[in-house]
Motif scaffolding. Structure first.
Motif, short mmCIF file in Angstrom:
data_model
loop_
_atom_site.label_atom_id
_atom_site.label_comp_id
_atom_site.label_asym_id
_atom_site.label_seq_id
_atom_site.Cartn_x
_atom_site.Cartn_y
_atom_site.Cartn_z
N ASP A 41 -2.72 0.86 -7.00
CA ASP A 41 -3.86 -0.12 -6.49
C ASP A 41 -5.21 0.76 -6.87
O ASP A 41 -5.19 1.78 -7.29
CB ASP A 41 -3.41 -0.41 -4.93
CG ASP A 41 -3.62 1.02 -4.12
OD1 ASP A 41 -3.50 2.23 -4.90
OD2 ASP A 41 -2.98 0.89 -2.97
N MET A 42 -6.35 0.18 -6.19
CA MET A 42 -7.51 0.58 -6.49
C MET A 42 -7.86 2.04 -6.01
O MET A 42 -8.36 2.90 -6.49
CB MET A 42 -8.76 -0.40 -5.94
CG MET A 42 -9.17 -1.41 -6.79
SD MET A 42 -9.50 -0.91 -8.57
CE MET A 42 -11.07 -0.43 -8.27
N VAL A 75 -15.66 4.94 -7.87
CA VAL A 75 -15.12 3.63 -7.49
C VAL A 75 -15.35 2.65 -8.79
O VAL A 75 -14.49 2.02 -9.41
CB VAL A 75 -15.74 2.97 -6.27
CG1 VAL A 75 -15.22 1.39 -6.13
CG2 VAL A 75 -15.23 3.73 -5.11
N GLU A 76 -16.45 2.97 -9.53
CA GLU A 76 -16.85 2.10 -10.62
C GLU A 76 -15.81 2.63 -11.80
O GLU A 76 -15.80 2.01 -12.57
CB GLU A 76 -18.30 2.35 -10.83
CG GLU A 76 -19.07 1.67 -10.19
CD GLU A 76 -20.69 1.92 -10.08
OE1 GLU A 76 -21.16 2.48 -11.16
OE2 GLU A 76 -21.62 1.35 -9.45
N SER A 77 -15.48 3.92 -11.75
CA SER A 77 -14.68 4.19 -12.84
C SER A 77 -13.35 3.52 -12.71
O SER A 77 -12.51 3.40 -13.79
CB SER A 77 -14.60 5.83 -12.67
OG SER A 77 -15.89 6.43 -13.21
N GLY A 78 -12.89 3.63 -11.40
CA GLY A 78 -11.65 3.00 -10.93
C GLY A 78 -11.64 1.34 -11.39
O GLY A 78 -10.64 0.83 -12.13
N GLU A 79 -12.74 0.81 -11.29
CA GLU A 79 -12.88 -0.71 -11.60
C GLU A 79 -12.92 -0.67 -13.39
O GLU A 79 -12.58 -1.63 -13.85
CB GLU A 79 -14.13 -1.07 -11.20
CG GLU A 79 -14.01 -1.43 -9.42
CD GLU A 79 -15.39 -1.97 -8.91
OE1 GLU A 79 -16.23 -2.26 -9.40
OE2 GLU A 79 -15.30 -2.34 -7.75
N SER A 80 -13.60 0.34 -13.85
CA SER A 80 -13.57 0.27 -15.34
C SER A 80 -12.29 0.49 -15.84
O SER A 80 -11.75 -0.25 -16.98
CB SER A 80 -14.41 1.35 -15.71
OG SER A 80 -13.91 2.74 -15.77
N VAL A 82 -9.46 -0.92 -14.34
CA VAL A 82 -8.95 -2.26 -14.19
C VAL A 82 -9.47 -3.09 -15.39
O VAL A 82 -8.91 -3.91 -15.91
CB VAL A 82 -9.19 -2.78 -12.83
CG1 VAL A 82 -8.61 -4.10 -12.67
CG2 VAL A 82 -8.17 -1.78 -11.87
N ASN A 83 -10.94 -3.29 -15.34
CA ASN A 83 -11.48 -4.03 -16.42
C ASN A 83 -11.16 -3.71 -17.77
O ASN A 83 -10.96 -4.79 -18.70
CB ASN A 83 -13.07 -3.88 -16.18
CG ASN A 83 -13.53 -4.26 -14.92
OD1 ASN A 83 -12.83 -5.12 -14.34
ND2 ASN A 83 -14.79 -3.96 -14.30
#
Length: 183
Positions: A41-42, A75-80, A82-83
């Motif tokens: 997960d995130m 957090v943005e790296s985690g989203e990156s 996933v993206n």
């Protein structure tokens, strides 16, 4: 003799970076790509990115203070991550490539699967023990791992480009049919 130069597309490097992130920092290693475990997960992704990019720093609370920009970056790296996975067809597309790799190169796939236990179990407490039990030197292990992850990255990229071309062709054909009906 001049050094051999290879040009690797940026997207292949992105895929490879994600695979290395999972191989080195995910508690289950590459198991989620083999279908043996669920996707982290995130929170777990953020912890993986934190472990990779800021291993000795305490980031602090998210709600302000001097640690907030660092937390936002994580957090943005985690989203990156996933993206990046989503942009190449999602987890299912990557799992299909890993499955095909397992059929094509079963020994290398077993090596990648067993690699998940290095330092996480008594079976392989260190890389030295892992390499010894697989009849490899440490250098050979790292070379095989690098080659396998690069091959998988290229295959994911190739399939992504092929699907992109197919979707362009389909949209082109559909627009021709719409223009024929309107005429």
């Amino acid at each position: 003799m001049p050094k051999k130069v290879s040009i690797v597309p940026k997207k292949v490097s992105q895929i490879e970076d994600v695979l290395y992130l999972f191989a080195d920092y995910c508690p289950t290693g590459l198991a989620c790509f083999f279908g043996d475990a669920d996707m982290p997960d995130m929170e777990e992704l953020a912890a993986m990115v934190l472990a990779k990019y800021a291993p000795a720093e305490d980031v602090g609370p998210v709600d302000g203070g001097k640690g907030a920009p660092q937390q936002q970056i994580i957090v943005e790296s985690g989203e990156s991550v996933v993206n990046t996975i989503a942009s190449f067809g999602g987890l299912d597309a990557i799992r299909r490539v890993f499955s095909l790799y397992g059929e094509e190169f079963p020994h290398n796939a077993k090596l990648l699967r067993d690699m998940n236990y290095i330092g996480r179990s008594f079976r392989y407490p260190s890389i030295e023990v892992f390499a010894f039990k697989h009849h490899l030197t440490e250098k050979q292990f790292y070379r095989k791992r690098r080659k396998a992850l690069l091959e998988i990255s290229w295959e994911i990229y190739r399939r992504y480009k092929m699907s992109e071309k197919v979707s362009e062709k389909v949209s082109e054909i559909m627009s021709e049919k719409v223009s024929e009906k309107m005429a």
